[in-house]
Design a protein around this motif. Structure first.
Motif, PDB file in Angstrom:
ATOM      1  N   SER A 159       0.827  -1.218   0.000  1.00 11.21           N
ATOM      2  CA  SER A 159       0.000   0.000   0.000  1.00 11.21           C
ATOM      3  C   SER A 159       0.857   1.261   0.000  1.00 11.21           C
ATOM      4  O   SER A 159       0.322   2.363   0.102  1.00 11.21           O
ATOM      5  CB  SER A 159      -0.913   0.012   1.232  1.00 11.21           C
ATOM      6  N   PHE A 160       2.190   1.072  -0.061  1.00 10.53           N
ATOM      7  CA  PHE A 160       3.125   2.210  -0.086  1.00 10.53           C
ATOM      8  C   PHE A 160       2.946   3.115   1.142  1.00 10.53           C
ATOM      9  O   PHE A 160       2.896   4.328   1.043  1.00 10.53           O
ATOM     10  CB  PHE A 160       2.944   3.028  -1.373  1.00 10.53           C
ATOM     11  N   GLY A 161       2.822   2.451   2.308  1.00  6.29           N
ATOM     12  CA  GLY A 161       2.751   3.196   3.559  1.00  6.29           C
ATOM     13  C   GLY A 161       1.408   3.825   3.846  1.00  6.29           C
ATOM     14  O   GLY A 161       1.320   4.730   4.684  1.00  6.29           O
ATOM     15  N   LYS A 162       0.337   3.344   3.200  1.00  8.89           N
ATOM     16  CA  LYS A 162      -0.993   3.919   3.429  1.00  8.89           C
ATOM     17  C   LYS A 162      -1.389   3.851   4.893  1.00  8.89           C
ATOM     18  O   LYS A 162      -2.018   4.763   5.423  1.00  8.89           O
ATOM     19  CB  LYS A 162      -2.019   3.186   2.569  1.00  8.89           C
ATOM     20  N   TYR A 163      -1.030   2.740   5.544  1.00  7.85           N
ATOM     21  CA  TYR A 163      -1.394   2.562   6.957  1.00  7.85           C
ATOM     22  C   TYR A 163      -0.188   2.735   7.889  1.00  7.85           C
ATOM     23  O   TYR A 163      -0.221   2.324   9.045  1.00  7.85           O
ATOM     24  CB  TYR A 163      -2.013   1.180   7.167  1.00  7.85           C
ATOM     25  N   GLY A 164       0.854   3.340   7.384  1.00  2.95           N
ATOM     26  CA  GLY A 164       2.035   3.575   8.197  1.00  2.95           C
ATOM     27  C   GLY A 164       3.109   2.525   7.952  1.00  2.95           C
ATOM     28  O   GLY A 164       3.016   1.702   7.037  1.00  2.95           O
ATOM     29  N   PHE A 165       4.137   2.559   8.796  1.00  6.79           N
ATOM     30  CA  PHE A 165       5.275   1.658   8.642  1.00  6.79           C
ATOM     31  C   PHE A 165       5.506   0.893   9.952  1.00  6.79           C
ATOM     32  O   PHE A 165       5.134   1.341  11.037  1.00  6.79           O
ATOM     33  CB  PHE A 165       6.529   2.448   8.275  1.00  6.79           C
ATOM     34  N   TYR A 166       6.122  -0.288   9.805  1.00  5.26           N
ATOM     35  CA  TYR A 166       6.426  -1.147  10.962  1.00  5.26           C
ATOM     36  C   TYR A 166       5.164  -1.387  11.802  1.00  5.26           C
ATOM     37  O   TYR A 166       5.189  -1.286  13.028  1.00  5.26           O
ATOM     38  CB  TYR A 166       7.540  -0.522  11.821  1.00  5.26           C
ATOM     39  N   ARG A 167       4.075  -1.718  11.138  1.00  2.00           N
ATOM     40  CA  ARG A 167       2.800  -1.909  11.823  1.00  2.00           C
ATOM     41  C   ARG A 167       2.713  -3.297  12.446  1.00  2.00           C
ATOM     42  O   ARG A 167       3.416  -4.243  12.056  1.00  2.00           O
ATOM     43  CB  ARG A 167       1.641  -1.713  10.848  1.00  2.00           C
ATOM     44  N   THR A 168       1.804  -3.434  13.417  1.00  8.23           N
ATOM     45  CA  THR A 168       1.554  -4.729  14.039  1.00  8.23           C
ATOM     46  C   THR A 168       0.465  -5.457  13.271  1.00  8.23           C
ATOM     47  O   THR A 168      -0.279  -4.846  12.488  1.00  8.23           O
ATOM     48  CB  THR A 168       1.148  -4.559  15.513  1.00  8.23           C
ATOM     49  N   VAL A 169       0.312  -6.756  13.507  1.00  5.19           N
ATOM     50  CA  VAL A 169      -0.592  -7.586  12.719  1.00  5.19           C
ATOM     51  C   VAL A 169      -2.050  -7.468  13.176  1.00  5.19           C
ATOM     52  O   VAL A 169      -2.965  -7.826  12.448  1.00  5.19           O
ATOM     53  CB  VAL A 169      -0.126  -9.058  12.767  1.00  5.19           C
ATOM     54  N   HIS A 170      -2.299  -7.019  14.401  1.00  7.67           N
ATOM     55  CA  HIS A 170      -3.658  -6.820  14.923  1.00  7.67           C
ATOM     56  C   HIS A 170      -4.488  -8.102  14.926  1.00  7.67           C
ATOM     57  O   HIS A 170      -5.687  -8.073  14.681  1.00  7.67           O
ATOM     58  CB  HIS A 170      -4.385  -5.721  14.144  1.00  7.67           C
ATOM     59  N   SER A 171      -3.861  -9.217  15.205  1.00  4.05           N
ATOM     60  CA  SER A 171      -4.576 -10.486  15.395  1.00  4.05           C
ATOM     61  C   SER A 171      -3.595 -11.507  15.943  1.00  4.05           C
ATOM     62  O   SER A 171      -2.520 -11.723  15.353  1.00  4.05           O
ATOM     63  CB  SER A 171      -5.166 -10.999  14.085  1.00  4.05           C
ATOM     64  N   ALA A 172      -3.943 -12.140  17.053  1.00  2.00           N
ATOM     65  CA  ALA A 172      -3.050 -13.141  17.629  1.00  2.00           C
ATOM     66  C   ALA A 172      -2.895 -14.333  16.700  1.00  2.00           C
ATOM     67  O   ALA A 172      -1.808 -14.918  16.588  1.00  2.00           O
ATOM     68  CB  ALA A 172      -3.595 -13.594  18.980  1.00  2.00           C
TER      69      ALA A 172
END
Length: 450
Positions: A333-346
């Motif tokens: 997404s070319f950084g649409k949701y930011g960088f070094y993001r977490t997966v948000h699901s165990a």
């Protein structure tokens, strides 16, 4: 005054741990969840209380020969999972730019502590002690926050510096509150059950303590529920309400009159207290069209798809704690949701970081635990004349089933695979299975003797 009380309680756990390995266990869990170092005005981090707690628990156990055992199925799955995690750490860890060896080290310490807790929690009274300590450690914060929010006519702690440690941030605080709510419900349920009081610790069986639990306990639980709602955590609220419905169903308390009673009570509370400003809009945003979804709801499928891509390229996983580092490589997404993001699901966290075998082991732990707990319920309820023990085992199995399912649902939206609570829940399940096997063996021996 608060500093003095917290320090005195901390000192009492430390002194008790010097003479009892089980006291060391509950002290370890109290320090880990309540986190006394974060709730005093002064800085007591120099005292190294968490380090003291684990040293006073682990070292004496090892000296006395209380090593982890792998006799039950759940403990064996623990061993398999830690081996898979070690393999992934060696083969695919995200070095050198984001080496996360601390994830593996902390996880090893956690599993070691859970396995030792299984060893020292060898009676039903100790089981109740452990559940009560863990449940109230977070209920003190969550119940207080919820009740203060209600008194503030719908106030909220959303976005505030709420909890630290295992349940940091608004989502983490709400998630932990939703899961540990049922720890407290179990203790309250046992306090009301005259035929099972012998399974509560002696200090809890005192008349004054029982009255405090019976009267104050429901208010604390109400505060916890309201706290989860006002923290704007949709996944935690969903998991909590599903858990409440399931608990009432398993406990045979979900009758039509109760539905009416709780429905009326809920309407009255909300009409008087109200909900925080913007809560309705927050809920509605989860069901909006794809173009109108808020950033939180819209980004999660993107993060999950990246986890699937990582696993496809790395069947053994990218390494514990390494999803964030690999995220930028797989982000299309070319950084649409930011960088070094977490997966948000165990679940996707396990898939991406421990691989396909890790995910299989993770899912099997849920399945095996719930199947065995339902088996305990069935065997305990099948007797014509139920004893106090049967009531205890049914109630304990009910709360563990619900807590595990709430964790499974809630953690679908948050990266909680390394959270202590799910591993403790599986540890409590192993404890209950062992105790139930001992109970049934003893009962059968008595019958044969007669």
């Amino acid at each position: 005054m608060r500093d003095i009380v917290v320090l005195l309680v901390s000192l009492s756990f430390i002194l008790a741990a010097l003479t009892s390995r089980f006291a060391g266990a509950i002290g370890y869990w109290w320090f880990g969840i309540f986190r006394p170092q974060d709730w005093v005005w002064g800085n007591i981090n120099t005292l190294k209380l968490p380090l003291i707690a684990i040293v006073l628990f682990v070292i004496p156990c090892l000296i006395q020969g209380l090593w982890p055992r792998f006799r039950d199925t759940i403990s064996k799955f623990f061993l398999v999972y830690i081996v898979l995690t070690l393999l992934t750490q060696v083969v695919s860890a995200c070095d050198p730019i984001g080496f996360r060896a601390e994830y593996f080290q902390q996880f090893c310490i956690l599993l070691f502590a859970v396995l030792l807790t299984i060893r020292v929690t060898d009676t039903e009274q100790r089981f109740c002690w452990l559940v009560a300590i863990v449940g109230f450690s977070l209920a003190f914060h969550a119940g207080k926050a919820g009740l203060l929010g209600m008194l503030g006519m719908g106030g909220t702690y959303y976005g505030a510096a709420t909890m630290k440690g295992l349940f940091s941030g608004s989502n983490g605080f709400a998630f932990g509150s939703a899961v540990l709510l049922f720890f407290n419900i179990f203790v309250i349920r046992m306090a009301y059950a005259k035929n099972a009081l012998s399974y509560l610790p002696k200090i809890v069986r005192k008349e004054l303590t029982l009255k405090m639990i019976k009267i104050g306990g429901p208010f604390v639980c109400l505060g916890i529920i309201y706290n989860v709602i006002t923290l704007f955590s949709r996944g935690s609220a969903l998991a909590m309400f599903i858990g409440l419905a399931l608990w009432f169903s398993l406990s045979k308390l979900l009758k039509f009159k109760h539905i009416i009673l709780f429905g009326v009570a809920g309407v009255l509370v909300l009409s008087v207290v109200g909900l925080p400003d913007g809560y309705e809009a927050r809920l509605a945003s989860a069901f909006a069209d794809e173009e109108e979804l808020d950033g939180s709801a819209a980004s999660r499928p993107h993060f999950w798809n990246i986890a699937v891509d990582m696993a496809a390229d790395n069947p053994l996983g990218v390494g514990p704690g390494c999803y964030n580092t690999y995220y930028n490589i797989y982000d299309g997404s070319f950084g649409k949701y930011g960088f070094y993001r977490t997966v948000h699901s165990a679940h996707f966290e396990v898939l991406s970081e421990i691989g396909y075998l890790g995910l299989l082991c993770w899912i099997l732990l849920y399945i095996v635990s719930i199947v065995k707990l339902f088996k305990i319920r069935k065997l305990a309820k099948s007797k014509v004349e139920q004893s106090d023990s049967d009531y205890f085992f049914v109630s304990a199995a009910n709360f563990l089933i619900v807590s595990i399912i709430v964790f499974f649902i809630g953690s679908s939206f948050y990266a909680m695979a390394y959270n202590d609570i799910i591993w403790l829940l599986w540890g409590l399940t192993a404890i209950l299975i062992t105790q139930f096997d001992t109970y049934t063996s003893t009962a059968n021996s008595v019958k044969k003797g007669k």
